[in-house]
Design a protein around this motif. Structure first.
Motif, mmCIF file in Angstrom:
data_model
loop_
_atom_site.group_PDB
_atom_site.id
_atom_site.type_symbol
_atom_site.label_atom_id
_atom_site.label_comp_id
_atom_site.label_asym_id
_atom_site.label_seq_id
_atom_site.Cartn_x
_atom_site.Cartn_y
_atom_site.Cartn_z
ATOM 1 N N LEU A 177 26.284 -0.109 41.624
ATOM 2 C CA LEU A 177 25.110 -0.891 41.227
ATOM 3 C C LEU A 177 24.458 -0.258 40.002
ATOM 4 O O LEU A 177 23.888 0.835 40.066
ATOM 5 N N LEU A 178 24.586 -0.957 38.882
ATOM 6 C CA LEU A 178 23.994 -0.507 37.627
ATOM 7 C C LEU A 178 22.508 -0.847 37.578
ATOM 8 O O LEU A 178 21.980 -1.533 38.467
ATOM 9 N N ASP A 179 21.858 -0.416 36.517
ATOM 10 C CA ASP A 179 20.476 -0.818 36.286
ATOM 11 C C ASP A 179 20.446 -2.147 35.547
ATOM 12 O O ASP A 179 21.442 -2.867 35.497
ATOM 13 N N GLY A 180 19.297 -2.498 34.970
ATOM 14 C CA GLY A 180 19.159 -3.752 34.238
ATOM 15 C C GLY A 180 18.874 -3.512 32.769
ATOM 16 O O GLY A 180 19.190 -2.458 32.219
ATOM 17 N N GLY A 181 18.257 -4.506 32.131
ATOM 18 C CA GLY A 181 18.041 -4.451 30.695
ATOM 19 C C GLY A 181 16.802 -3.663 30.306
ATOM 20 O O GLY A 181 15.671 -4.084 30.570
ATOM 21 N N LEU A 182 17.003 -2.544 29.658
ATOM 22 C CA LEU A 182 15.888 -1.671 29.284
ATOM 23 C C LEU A 182 15.086 -2.233 28.113
ATOM 24 O O LEU A 182 13.855 -2.197 28.107
ATOM 25 N N GLY A 183 15.786 -2.765 27.103
ATOM 26 C CA GLY A 183 15.100 -3.214 25.888
ATOM 27 C C GLY A 183 14.066 -4.295 26.133
ATOM 28 O O GLY A 183 12.930 -4.225 25.638
ATOM 29 N N GLN A 184 14.447 -5.308 26.905
ATOM 30 C CA GLN A 184 13.509 -6.405 27.173
ATOM 31 C C GLN A 184 12.379 -5.962 28.098
ATOM 32 O O GLN A 184 11.262 -6.474 28.018
ATOM 33 N N GLU A 185 12.668 -5.011 28.960
ATOM 34 C CA GLU A 185 11.609 -4.471 29.820
ATOM 35 C C GLU A 185 10.566 -3.753 28.970
ATOM 36 O O GLU A 185 9.364 -3.809 29.242
ATOM 37 N N LEU A 186 11.030 -3.094 27.903
ATOM 38 C CA LEU A 186 10.095 -2.429 26.998
ATOM 39 C C LEU A 186 9.225 -3.437 26.250
ATOM 40 O O LEU A 186 8.063 -3.156 25.940
ATOM 41 N N ILE A 187 9.785 -4.594 25.938
ATOM 42 C CA ILE A 187 8.999 -5.658 25.289
ATOM 43 C C ILE A 187 7.771 -5.989 26.144
ATOM 44 O O ILE A 187 6.665 -6.202 25.642
ATOM 45 N N LYS A 188 7.974 -6.008 27.461
ATOM 46 C CA LYS A 188 6.894 -6.371 28.376
ATOM 47 C C LYS A 188 5.854 -5.266 28.512
ATOM 48 O O LYS A 188 4.695 -5.538 28.822
ATOM 49 N N ARG A 189 6.267 -4.021 28.293
ATOM 50 C CA ARG A 189 5.380 -2.898 28.585
ATOM 51 C C ARG A 189 4.738 -2.265 27.360
ATOM 52 O O ARG A 189 3.703 -1.602 27.483
ATOM 53 N N SER A 190 5.351 -2.407 26.194
ATOM 54 C CA SER A 190 4.819 -1.760 25.002
ATOM 55 C C SER A 190 3.951 -2.727 24.214
ATOM 56 O O SER A 190 4.260 -3.918 24.109
#
Length: 304
Positions: A6-19
């Motif tokens: 089980l891998l993780d998910g998309g980091l880049g788009q998650e950063l869009i939401k948080r930064s």
């Protein structure tokens, strides 16, 4: 059923939401420089959601991209920063699971656009450098979002020549899942990388519907297969040098909806599962909950 990675998910788009910072061509790398705690927090959240394999924030790190958008930094500096933030995030997780780390080997010049890809020799040299600089710090490599055969074979050869664990993941034409975004067929691409004995063949950064169709071809390879789809409506608006805020996310692909696709992939025989752009910790948590309910074991090994 065999153990599922089980891998993780998309980091880049998650950063869009948080930064709160404006998007940048080196987006996830730029945030790592300015707000490293956000990257560490996302790694932590994916661990706590149940991911067993965390991918370093190295997708935007290549000679071309740094030379173009951040020439003051070396490739090694950025790769070391990615390892540091990942270890910080994993170390602060409360999940208790053992977690491994893999490094992203990305398209070297731009995502999705094969016309700006380097030739084989240049790509092989660059991928070999990235592998050499990271192999002692990671458990494997994801050569991902491969839109053309030249880059895919160069990366696959670099992985095999270094004797490290590595998977090759292809991104497919949204209108024809039989093709890469270059127009070359997935069947041809798999045949081209198989001589380099990749440890897994995967389909990534395509719509879940396209991933499902592409897997029908990938599973014929006889190689361990994996899937991690994106949650974009389309990637056509993203051109070299543009930023990810030009893309729109789907509104019909929440955790439950994504899990429905994952169930299909598992039934097909896929053994590596995760998420790409717009697939966040809640999606991974839904997958992990389902696997636990079905008593399907997970592993932190890309290749058990």
């Amino acid at each position: 059923m065999s153990k599922i990675t089980l891998l993780d998910g998309g980091l880049g788009q998650e950063l869009i939401k948080r930064s709160s910072a404006p998007p940048h061509p080196l987006w996830s790398t730029k945030v790592m420089l300015d707000e490293p705690h956000l990257v560490a927090d996302i790694h932590r959240d994916f661990c706590d959601a149940g991911a067993r394999v965390i991918c370093l924030n190295t997708y935007a790190i290549s000679r071309h991209r740094l030379k173009t958008y951040a020439p003051e930094y070396s490739v090694k500096e950025m790769l070391d920063a990615a390892v540091s933030t990942a270890r910080q995030g994993i170390g602060s997780a409360s999940s208790g699971d053992s977690v491994s780390i893999v490094a992203s080997l990305p398209p070297l010049n731009a995502s999705y656009d094969h016309t700006v890809a380097p030739d084989f020799d240049s790509a092989y040299e660059q991928y070999s450098e990235l592998v050499t600089l990271q192999k002692d710090a990671v458990d494997g490599f994801l050569l991902e979002t491969m839109s053309n055969i030249t880059e895919a074979t160069a990366g696959a050869k670099a992985i095999r020549d270094a004797g490290v664990v590595g998977a090759v993941a292809f991104t497919l034409n949204d209108k024809d899942p039989r093709e890469l975004r270059s127009g070359e067929t997935l069947e041809e691409a798999i045949a081209a990388v198989k001589p380099y004995t990749p440890d897994a063949i995967m389909v990534n950064c395509s719509t879940p519907e396209v991933v499902t169709e592409g897997l029908k071809i990938a599973l014929k390879s006889g190689v361990r297969c994996g899937a991690y789809a994106n949650g974009f409506t389309s990637v056509e608006a993203l051109v070299p040098g543009s930023t990810v805020d030009r893309l729109s996310s789907r509104v019909d692909l929440g955790p439950a909806e994504y899990l429905a696709f994952v169930k299909t992939w598992l039934e097909m025989g896929v053994q590596i599962i995760g998420g790409c752009c717009e697939i966040g910790p809640d999606h991974i948590r839904a997958i992990r909950t389902y696997l636990d309910e079905k008593a399907i074991e997970t592993t932190d090994a890309l290749i058990p």
